[in-house]
Write a protein that holds these residues in place. Sequence first.
Motif, PDB file in Angstrom:
ATOM      1  N   ASP A 259      51.183 -44.093  12.986  1.00 52.06           N
ATOM      2  CA  ASP A 259      50.845 -42.681  12.862  1.00 52.06           C
ATOM      3  C   ASP A 259      52.030 -41.724  12.964  1.00 52.06           C
ATOM      4  OD1 ASP A 259      48.303 -42.965  12.214  1.00 52.06           O
ATOM      5  OD2 ASP A 259      47.453 -42.151  14.060  1.00 52.06           O
ATOM      6  N   LEU A 260      53.094 -42.162  13.590  1.00 52.86           N
ATOM      7  CA  LEU A 260      54.176 -41.212  13.867  1.00 52.86           C
ATOM      8  C   LEU A 260      54.797 -40.652  12.601  1.00 52.86           C
ATOM      9  CD1 LEU A 260      55.962 -42.861  16.924  1.00 52.86           C
ATOM     10  CD2 LEU A 260      54.379 -40.941  16.891  1.00 52.86           C
ATOM     11  N   LEU A 261      55.083 -41.518  11.662  1.00 49.50           N
ATOM     12  CA  LEU A 261      55.725 -41.054  10.428  1.00 49.50           C
ATOM     13  C   LEU A 261      54.767 -40.179   9.612  1.00 49.50           C
ATOM     14  CD1 LEU A 261      58.558 -41.420   9.497  1.00 49.50           C
ATOM     15  CD2 LEU A 261      57.876 -43.399   8.162  1.00 49.50           C
ATOM     16  N   VAL A 262      53.499 -40.533   9.656  1.00 54.70           N
ATOM     17  CA  VAL A 262      52.500 -39.705   8.962  1.00 54.70           C
ATOM     18  C   VAL A 262      52.514 -38.301   9.568  1.00 54.70           C
ATOM     19  CG1 VAL A 262      50.036 -39.371   8.566  1.00 54.70           C
ATOM     20  CG2 VAL A 262      51.032 -41.651   8.329  1.00 54.70           C
ATOM     21  N   ARG A 263      52.544 -38.250  10.898  1.00 56.42           N
ATOM     22  CA  ARG A 263      52.544 -36.946  11.577  1.00 56.42           C
ATOM     23  C   ARG A 263      53.818 -36.162  11.263  1.00 56.42           C
ATOM     24  NH1 ARG A 263      51.436 -38.676  17.579  1.00 56.42           N
ATOM     25  NH2 ARG A 263      52.285 -36.592  17.933  1.00 56.42           N
ATOM     26  N   ILE A 264      54.938 -36.861  11.241  1.00 57.46           N
ATOM     27  CA  ILE A 264      56.204 -36.183  10.917  1.00 57.46           C
ATOM     28  C   ILE A 264      56.161 -35.654   9.486  1.00 57.46           C
ATOM     29  CG2 ILE A 264      58.667 -36.623  10.488  1.00 57.46           C
ATOM     30  CD1 ILE A 264      58.532 -38.469  13.024  1.00 57.46           C
ATOM     31  N   GLY A 265      55.580 -36.441   8.597  1.00 59.60           N
ATOM     32  CA  GLY A 265      55.435 -36.017   7.208  1.00 59.60           C
ATOM     33  C   GLY A 265      54.555 -34.786   7.076  1.00 59.60           C
ATOM     34  N   GLN A 266      53.697 -34.594   8.090  1.00 60.88           N
ATOM     35  CA  GLN A 266      52.804 -33.431   8.064  1.00 60.88           C
ATOM     36  C   GLN A 266      53.371 -32.257   8.864  1.00 60.88           C
ATOM     37  OE1 GLN A 266      49.274 -35.324   9.551  1.00 60.88           O
ATOM     38  NE2 GLN A 266      48.598 -35.960   7.521  1.00 60.88           N
ATOM     39  N   GLY A 267      54.603 -32.414   9.308  1.00 69.15           N
ATOM     40  CA  GLY A 267      55.253 -31.308  10.005  1.00 69.15           C
ATOM     41  C   GLY A 267      55.003 -31.254  11.499  1.00 69.15           C
ATOM     42  N   ASP A 268      54.523 -32.353  12.077  1.00 69.08           N
ATOM     43  CA  ASP A 268      54.207 -32.371  13.501  1.00 69.08           C
ATOM     44  C   ASP A 268      55.462 -32.709  14.314  1.00 69.08           C
ATOM     45  OD1 ASP A 268      53.364 -32.855  16.055  1.00 69.08           O
ATOM     46  OD2 ASP A 268      51.817 -34.306  15.521  1.00 69.08           O
ATOM     47  N   GLN A 269      56.067 -31.669  14.902  1.00 67.05           N
ATOM     48  CA  GLN A 269      57.310 -31.861  15.647  1.00 67.05           C
ATOM     49  C   GLN A 269      57.130 -32.708  16.893  1.00 67.05           C
ATOM     50  OE1 GLN A 269      58.488 -27.611  15.300  1.00 67.05           O
ATOM     51  NE2 GLN A 269      60.428 -28.377  16.083  1.00 67.05           N
ATOM     52  N   SER A 270      55.921 -32.698  17.432  1.00 68.23           N
ATOM     53  CA  SER A 270      55.705 -33.431  18.685  1.00 68.23           C
ATOM     54  C   SER A 270      55.849 -34.939  18.495  1.00 68.23           C
ATOM     55  CB  SER A 270      54.331 -33.095  19.272  1.00 68.23           C
ATOM     56  OG  SER A 270      53.318 -33.635  18.440  1.00 68.23           O
ATOM     57  N   ALA A 271      55.817 -35.391  17.239  1.00 66.20           N
ATOM     58  CA  ALA A 271      55.940 -36.835  16.996  1.00 66.20           C
ATOM     59  C   ALA A 271      57.404 -37.293  16.975  1.00 66.20           C
ATOM     60  CB  ALA A 271      55.269 -37.193  15.666  1.00 66.20           C
ATOM     61  N   VAL A 272      58.317 -36.321  16.920  1.00 68.02           N
ATOM     62  CA  VAL A 272      59.733 -36.676  16.746  1.00 68.02           C
ATOM     63  C   VAL A 272      60.271 -37.474  17.934  1.00 68.02           C
ATOM     64  CG1 VAL A 272      62.075 -35.705  16.628  1.00 68.02           C
ATOM     65  CG2 VAL A 272      60.271 -34.829  15.134  1.00 68.02           C
ATOM     66  N   ARG A 273      59.984 -36.997  19.154  1.00 67.97           N
ATOM     67  CA  ARG A 273      60.485 -37.682  20.342  1.00 67.97           C
ATOM     68  C   ARG A 273      59.962 -39.114  20.419  1.00 67.97           C
ATOM     69  NH1 ARG A 273      62.722 -35.166  24.990  1.00 67.97           N
ATOM     70  NH2 ARG A 273      63.108 -33.024  24.430  1.00 67.97           N
ATOM     71  N   LEU A 274      58.668 -39.256  20.167  1.00 63.68           N
ATOM     72  CA  LEU A 274      58.074 -40.605  20.216  1.00 63.68           C
ATOM     73  C   LEU A 274      58.697 -41.502  19.158  1.00 63.68           C
ATOM     74  CD1 LEU A 274      54.312 -39.632  20.674  1.00 63.68           C
ATOM     75  CD2 LEU A 274      55.830 -40.635  22.379  1.00 63.68           C
TER      76      LEU A 274
END
Lengths: 196, 267
Positions: A11-26
Amino acid sequence: METEASSEKSDLLVRIGQGDQSAVRLFLDRYGGWIYGLAKRYTRRPEDLEDAVQEIFLHLWTNAHRFNPSLSSEMTFVTMLARRRLIDRRRREDRTPVLDQFPADVCAPAVELSTVLEHGEEVSRAREALQFLSMDQRETLQMAIFQGMTHEEIARKTNSPLGTVKTHLRRGLIRLREVLDEAATGRRVIAEGGAS
Amino acid sequence: MSTADEMRLMDLLADRAVGELSVAEQAELAELLARHPEFDENSLDQAAALFASIAMPETHESMPEDLRRRIEAQANRIVPANRAKNSLAFPSSAARETTRSLLGRSLSWGGWILAAGLLIGISFLGREKGKGTSESAARKLEQFLATEKAYVRADGTAPDLKIAAGATGSIYWSGGQRQEGYMKLKGVPVNDPASKQYQLWIFDKERDERYPVDGGLFNVDSSGEVIIPITPKIPVKEATMFVITREPPGGVVVSDRKEIVLVASLK
């Protein structure tokens, strides 16, 4: 608070692709060390290492939306993009080998199949697929892919003609892909040199 | 594809996956892939990536803290811009395909493959090539805005600065019976129709997001403001987003989304 454990594997890359900054640290927790280690193996000049790592992550942030979880695991996608950037960088570099500038443990084979890190069905399947490769193919692939050695370096190390190294790599990789494909579609897998 | 072509393609892709492809071989590979677009060019790269991850040692390298901080700062500048592409991303996990084709040849990274399957017959019928701004288009837009009370407007920006730095645009659209709309674009690079054309995709709330409607092909022949009529190939019930991609001449039925020019969302 969101934790690594609560985050799905893909899910992390999907979230990053959607602009979710909170996934970057994880994402950095999960892949930072892996990418850094991979870059160390492929980068000829130590002074280029950090640039290479930053370039990979820049590429990942801007291409995250291309990740399709139905086609590969996140780990495979990340590794594929990272390797492509590293290979592109190497093409741009002076090809003079300077492997001895890194500490020996970074460049040493050190790849025992018993010391692999499990990260999902794909990797287990790929590990099983290795038994369908000849020893030469497996060793040559390890040197090229894991250690980032060039064909010439492998030829020198194994005292083999360049053409033989190339053949081992091509046949090994194509065979690996075929076995994985067959395993994914449930077809019968025939071992190299005999039936399984 | 002939066996000889297939074998050569596999050899070249294997060489590329291990990083040993000369300039001449790169050109040969590009030519072969162009001749055989059905071939999955990622499969050997994926196999190599899998091989690399098998060998991942248990002990991770530690990334230096200052490098990590720089990468995080870089991400904080870039990742929010991905939001514009949000709706173009793949569908939610519930809608994802359950059957995984690990290294399937026929699939590429694009998410619009099935969309094309649905629209393939429709898109090839009556494809109109839009033209850049014309007086009649400007007049029609004026009339449209004056007479249509129920139109919606979506303002868009370019998500990829390399493709259309600074491009902006507004989409005016009226669904229902009228099915009429216009794009007013600024800063979209002039295209050579013999090399590339622009294609509009309309996302419809009533359709699966994997199935955007082909909104027609057009060219931009002026660096200033251009007005382009929208020509959807099938009726759009409730438009939620408009996306312009840059495609080969004649357009595509499947966009690989590699060149997204503008995204305008109504959400």
